[in-house]
Scaffold this active site. Structure first.
Site, PDB file in Angstrom:
ATOM      1  N   HIS A 163       0.891  -1.161   0.000  1.00  0.00           N
ATOM      2  CA  HIS A 163       0.000   0.000   0.000  1.00  0.00           C
ATOM      3  C   HIS A 163       0.928   1.208   0.000  1.00  0.00           C
ATOM      4  O   HIS A 163       1.989   1.159   0.649  1.00  0.00           O
ATOM      5  CB  HIS A 163      -0.800   0.109   1.291  1.00  0.00           C
ATOM      6  CG  HIS A 163      -1.726  -1.027   1.571  1.00  0.00           C
ATOM      7  ND1 HIS A 163      -1.365  -2.125   2.283  1.00  0.00           N
ATOM      8  CD2 HIS A 163      -3.025  -1.192   1.243  1.00  0.00           C
ATOM      9  CE1 HIS A 163      -2.411  -2.937   2.384  1.00  0.00           C
ATOM     10  NE2 HIS A 163      -3.415  -2.394   1.752  1.00  0.00           N
ATOM     11  N   ASP A 199       2.327   1.874   3.405  1.00  0.00           N
ATOM     12  CA  ASP A 199       3.167   0.871   4.075  1.00  0.00           C
ATOM     13  C   ASP A 199       4.619   1.341   4.063  1.00  0.00           C
ATOM     14  O   ASP A 199       5.404   0.998   4.946  1.00  0.00           O
ATOM     15  CB  ASP A 199       3.142  -0.484   3.344  1.00  0.00           C
ATOM     16  CG  ASP A 199       1.785  -1.157   3.391  1.00  0.00           C
ATOM     17  OD1 ASP A 199       0.970  -0.788   4.240  1.00  0.00           O
ATOM     18  OD2 ASP A 199       1.559  -2.057   2.552  1.00  0.00           O
ATOM     19  N   MET A 233       2.516  -6.032  -7.148  1.00  0.00           N
ATOM     20  CA  MET A 233       1.206  -5.391  -7.014  1.00  0.00           C
ATOM     21  C   MET A 233       1.294  -4.191  -6.069  1.00  0.00           C
ATOM     22  O   MET A 233       2.044  -4.219  -5.101  1.00  0.00           O
ATOM     23  CB  MET A 233       0.210  -6.435  -6.481  1.00  0.00           C
ATOM     24  CG  MET A 233      -1.181  -5.923  -6.201  1.00  0.00           C
ATOM     25  SD  MET A 233      -1.399  -5.422  -4.495  1.00  0.00           S
ATOM     26  CE  MET A 233      -2.159  -6.891  -3.793  1.00  0.00           C
ATOM     27  N   GLU A 277     -10.954  -6.707  -5.061  1.00  0.00           N
ATOM     28  CA  GLU A 277     -10.902  -7.699  -3.978  1.00  0.00           C
ATOM     29  C   GLU A 277     -12.142  -7.568  -3.086  1.00  0.00           C
ATOM     30  O   GLU A 277     -12.306  -6.575  -2.389  1.00  0.00           O
ATOM     31  CB  GLU A 277      -9.618  -7.448  -3.168  1.00  0.00           C
ATOM     32  CG  GLU A 277      -9.420  -8.408  -2.036  1.00  0.00           C
ATOM     33  CD  GLU A 277      -8.115  -8.146  -1.283  1.00  0.00           C
ATOM     34  OE1 GLU A 277      -7.291  -7.311  -1.724  1.00  0.00           O
ATOM     35  OE2 GLU A 277      -7.944  -8.786  -0.229  1.00  0.00           O
ATOM     36  N   LYS A 295     -14.937  -8.462  -0.078  1.00  0.00           N
ATOM     37  CA  LYS A 295     -14.977  -8.888   1.322  1.00  0.00           C
ATOM     38  C   LYS A 295     -16.369  -8.564   1.871  1.00  0.00           C
ATOM     39  O   LYS A 295     -16.890  -7.492   1.588  1.00  0.00           O
ATOM     40  CB  LYS A 295     -13.895  -8.139   2.119  1.00  0.00           C
ATOM     41  CG  LYS A 295     -13.639  -8.696   3.495  1.00  0.00           C
ATOM     42  CD  LYS A 295     -12.461  -7.993   4.157  1.00  0.00           C
ATOM     43  CE  LYS A 295     -12.187  -8.594   5.514  1.00  0.00           C
ATOM     44  NZ  LYS A 295     -11.119  -7.874   6.226  1.00  0.00           N
ATOM     45  N   GLU A 345      -9.779 -13.484  -2.285  1.00  0.00           N
ATOM     46  CA  GLU A 345      -8.989 -13.875  -1.102  1.00  0.00           C
ATOM     47  C   GLU A 345      -9.706 -14.990  -0.355  1.00  0.00           C
ATOM     48  O   GLU A 345     -10.891 -14.864  -0.026  1.00  0.00           O
ATOM     49  CB  GLU A 345      -8.765 -12.675  -0.177  1.00  0.00           C
ATOM     50  CG  GLU A 345      -8.122 -13.102   1.142  1.00  0.00           C
ATOM     51  CD  GLU A 345      -7.636 -11.971   2.021  1.00  0.00           C
ATOM     52  OE1 GLU A 345      -7.086 -10.991   1.480  1.00  0.00           O
ATOM     53  OE2 GLU A 345      -7.799 -12.077   3.247  1.00  0.00           O
ATOM     54  N   HIS A 372     -11.711 -14.095   2.789  1.00  0.00           N
ATOM     55  CA  HIS A 372     -12.890 -13.245   2.620  1.00  0.00           C
ATOM     56  C   HIS A 372     -14.119 -14.051   2.223  1.00  0.00           C
ATOM     57  O   HIS A 372     -15.227 -13.762   2.667  1.00  0.00           O
ATOM     58  CB  HIS A 372     -12.602 -12.144   1.597  1.00  0.00           C
ATOM     59  CG  HIS A 372     -11.530 -11.208   2.044  1.00  0.00           C
ATOM     60  ND1 HIS A 372     -11.061 -10.174   1.273  1.00  0.00           N
ATOM     61  CD2 HIS A 372     -10.813 -11.155   3.204  1.00  0.00           C
ATOM     62  CE1 HIS A 372     -10.109  -9.533   1.929  1.00  0.00           C
ATOM     63  NE2 HIS A 372      -9.946 -10.115   3.100  1.00  0.00           N
ATOM     64  N   ASP A 399      -5.194 -13.731  -3.522  1.00  0.00           N
ATOM     65  CA  ASP A 399      -4.707 -13.566  -2.153  1.00  0.00           C
ATOM     66  C   ASP A 399      -4.924 -14.873  -1.408  1.00  0.00           C
ATOM     67  O   ASP A 399      -6.056 -15.264  -1.100  1.00  0.00           O
ATOM     68  CB  ASP A 399      -5.446 -12.427  -1.444  1.00  0.00           C
ATOM     69  CG  ASP A 399      -4.848 -11.059  -1.766  1.00  0.00           C
ATOM     70  OD1 ASP A 399      -3.908 -10.994  -2.582  1.00  0.00           O
ATOM     71  OD2 ASP A 399      -5.316 -10.061  -1.187  1.00  0.00           O
ATOM     72  N   ASP A 422     -11.800 -11.847  10.411  1.00  0.00           N
ATOM     73  CA  ASP A 422     -10.780 -11.948   9.360  1.00  0.00           C
ATOM     74  C   ASP A 422      -9.456 -12.439   9.956  1.00  0.00           C
ATOM     75  O   ASP A 422      -8.695 -11.656  10.520  1.00  0.00           O
ATOM     76  CB  ASP A 422     -10.612 -10.542   8.752  1.00  0.00           C
ATOM     77  CG  ASP A 422      -9.685 -10.534   7.561  1.00  0.00           C
ATOM     78  OD1 ASP A 422      -9.377 -11.608   7.022  1.00  0.00           O
ATOM     79  OD2 ASP A 422      -9.260  -9.436   7.161  1.00  0.00           O
ATOM     80  N   ASP A 455      -6.792 -14.281   8.496  1.00  0.00           N
ATOM     81  CA  ASP A 455      -5.561 -14.191   7.697  1.00  0.00           C
ATOM     82  C   ASP A 455      -4.478 -15.167   8.147  1.00  0.00           C
ATOM     83  O   ASP A 455      -3.310 -14.806   8.311  1.00  0.00           O
ATOM     84  CB  ASP A 455      -4.990 -12.752   7.722  1.00  0.00           C
ATOM     85  CG  ASP A 455      -5.864 -11.776   6.947  1.00  0.00           C
ATOM     86  OD1 ASP A 455      -6.610 -12.204   6.049  1.00  0.00           O
ATOM     87  OD2 ASP A 455      -5.785 -10.561   7.225  1.00  0.00           O
ATOM     88  N   ASP A 464      -1.517 -13.191   1.436  1.00  0.00           N
ATOM     89  CA  ASP A 464      -2.020 -12.053   2.208  1.00  0.00           C
ATOM     90  C   ASP A 464      -2.440 -12.568   3.580  1.00  0.00           C
ATOM     91  O   ASP A 464      -3.620 -12.726   3.877  1.00  0.00           O
ATOM     92  CB  ASP A 464      -3.203 -11.399   1.476  1.00  0.00           C
ATOM     93  CG  ASP A 464      -3.587 -10.098   2.143  1.00  0.00           C
ATOM     94  OD1 ASP A 464      -2.858  -9.671   3.060  1.00  0.00           O
ATOM     95  OD2 ASP A 464      -4.613  -9.509   1.759  1.00  0.00           O
TER      96      ASP A 464
END
Ligand code: GLT
Ligand code: MN
Ligand code: MN
Length: 388
Positions: A55, A58, A89, A182, A184, A218, A221, A246, A256, A258, A288
């Site tokens: 991002h 980030d 990406m 993406e 969710k 993902e 998600h 993802d 979530d 992950d 991810d």
């Protein structure tokens, strides 16, 4: 035992926010120190990842000056070069800052919407300079807690307007991005628009440049929504829209999580890897996910290696399934062919319809054909469990 080292052809990538996740959750402070950019890139090099995703914020603080940005860019490029990484990406953080508390592209406030588009353009500039070819859109704040607060039809229209604008920006700048959406269902919003991958597959067809746009499903998600992820991915593959994926894992119906790839639902992970490999998916495979909150950075490395290793192991098992004579014999048996009928139903014509109506098909005979699915599934499970 095979060699399960990460294969560069698999394009295994990690977001800066994944291995760099400091272990914060809604109830607790971080459990790991925040890692500097160069250290994250070194870690990805050490575990033999193919690439990195980011991002904007980030790496580049939201209020960074042009000078600071240039310095970070230099450090970023050096870190990638030193570690043999590509930037696969890029995406925009349109969810952390309070300005996005009620959405970005779908906000009720035209000025917030404009700011979100402006921030995305600047972030697209950064991604392009790092070499990213894929640009992700995860609408983290695009949703509501109460439908009293936003018109859901307007939300879709606003989202489309923003994407159309940004597609033109990518074309005009010569960035040649592929945009990926993406989905969710919820978290952080109570309800999020475009809740599942299928929502985006339909939406893409309404855009000015559908050819530029695909999806980034993902695992977690769709599992949060109790859906079969493999089927969502298959739908995207069938319409040529799987541009990115993802990978992680998740217990059904929970928050979530992950989790490390394959750590919660191994059977689903097996069929997912098999699908991606059978259909020769060639885009990045992005993990991810993040390590448990209890892990230190040595254990974070184990987490990253584990994601890739599990994928490589399941890839081998998928090939094993495809080459297992007994399984393939059963697959052949259950896929009953009839060249004449298949020709008849392939394309409608008045004549073929009449011919079909005149074809005798015995319901009871068809219903009595054996389908030994228990056996087929058990053989599959024995491959997954490693005894076959
Ligand atoms: C966030 C989210 C992910 C998205 C990222 C892209 S950020 O961690 O949970 O699924 O891919 O914005
Ligand atoms: Mn997630
Ligand atoms: Mn994601």
């Amino acid at each position: 035992m095979g060699n399960y080292d990460p294969d560069p052809k698999m394009k295994f990538t990690f977001g800066l926010w994944t291995v760099g996740n400091p272990g914060r959750d809604p109830f607790g402070e971080p459990t790991r120190d925040k890692l500097p950019l160069a250290k994250i890139l070194d870690m990805l090099g050490e575990v033999k990842a193919y690439g990195v995703n980011l991002h904007d914020n980030d790496a580049f603080p939201i209020d960074a000056s042009e000078k600071e940005k240039a310095e970070i860019m230099k450090e970023f490029k050096k870190g990638m070069k030193d570690n043999g990484l590509v930037c696969a990406m890029a995406t925009t953080n349109l969810f952390t800052d309070p300005v996005f508390k009620d959405g970005a592209f779908t906000s009720n406030n035209a000025q917030v919407r404009a700011y979100a588009i402006q921030k995305t353009m600047r972030s697209m500039d950064i991604g392009a300079e790092l070499g990213a070819k894929i640009y992700d859109f995860w609408g983290g704040r695009e949703g509501i807690e109460s439908d009293a607060t936003k018109n859901p039809v307007d939300a879709v229209k606003r989202f489309r307007e923003a994407i159309n604008f940004l597609c033109e920006y990518s074309i005009e700048q010569g960035y040649n991005y592929k945009f990926v959406f993406e989905a969710k269902p919820n978290e952080p919003r109570g309800h999020m628009y475009f809740a599942v991958t299928g929502s985006y597959l339909a939406f893409i067809q309404t855009l000015d440049h559908p050819e530029m746009c695909g999806v980034n499903p993902e695992v977690a998600h769709e599992h949060m929504a109790g859906l079969n992820f493999v089927h969502q991915v298959a739908a995207a593959i069938e319409v040529g829209k799987l541009f990115h994926i993802d990978l992680n894992d998740q217990e059904f119906g929970r928050y979530d999580q992950d989790f490390r790839f394959g750590s919660a639902n191994l059977k689903h992970a097996f069929f997912l890897v098999k699908l991606l490999e059978d259909y020769k998916y060639n885009g990045p495979r992005h993990f991810d996910a993040h390590a448990y909150r209890q892990s230190n950075y040595d254990d974070v490395k184990e987490f990253a290696k584990g994601c890739m290793r599990t994928y490589m192991i399941l890839k081998e098992k998928a090939a094993h399934w495809n080459n297992d004579a007994e399984i393939q014999g059963m697959v052949k048996l259950i896929n009953v062919k009839d060249a004449g009928l298949e020709k008849l139903t392939k394309k409608f014509s008045k004549a073929s319809a009449q011919k079909l109506l005149a074809t005798p098909l015995s319901r009871s005979q068809l219903a009595s054909a054996p389908l030994p699915y228990e056996k087929l599934d058990q053989l599959t499970m024995e491959i997954i469990m490693g005894v076959r």
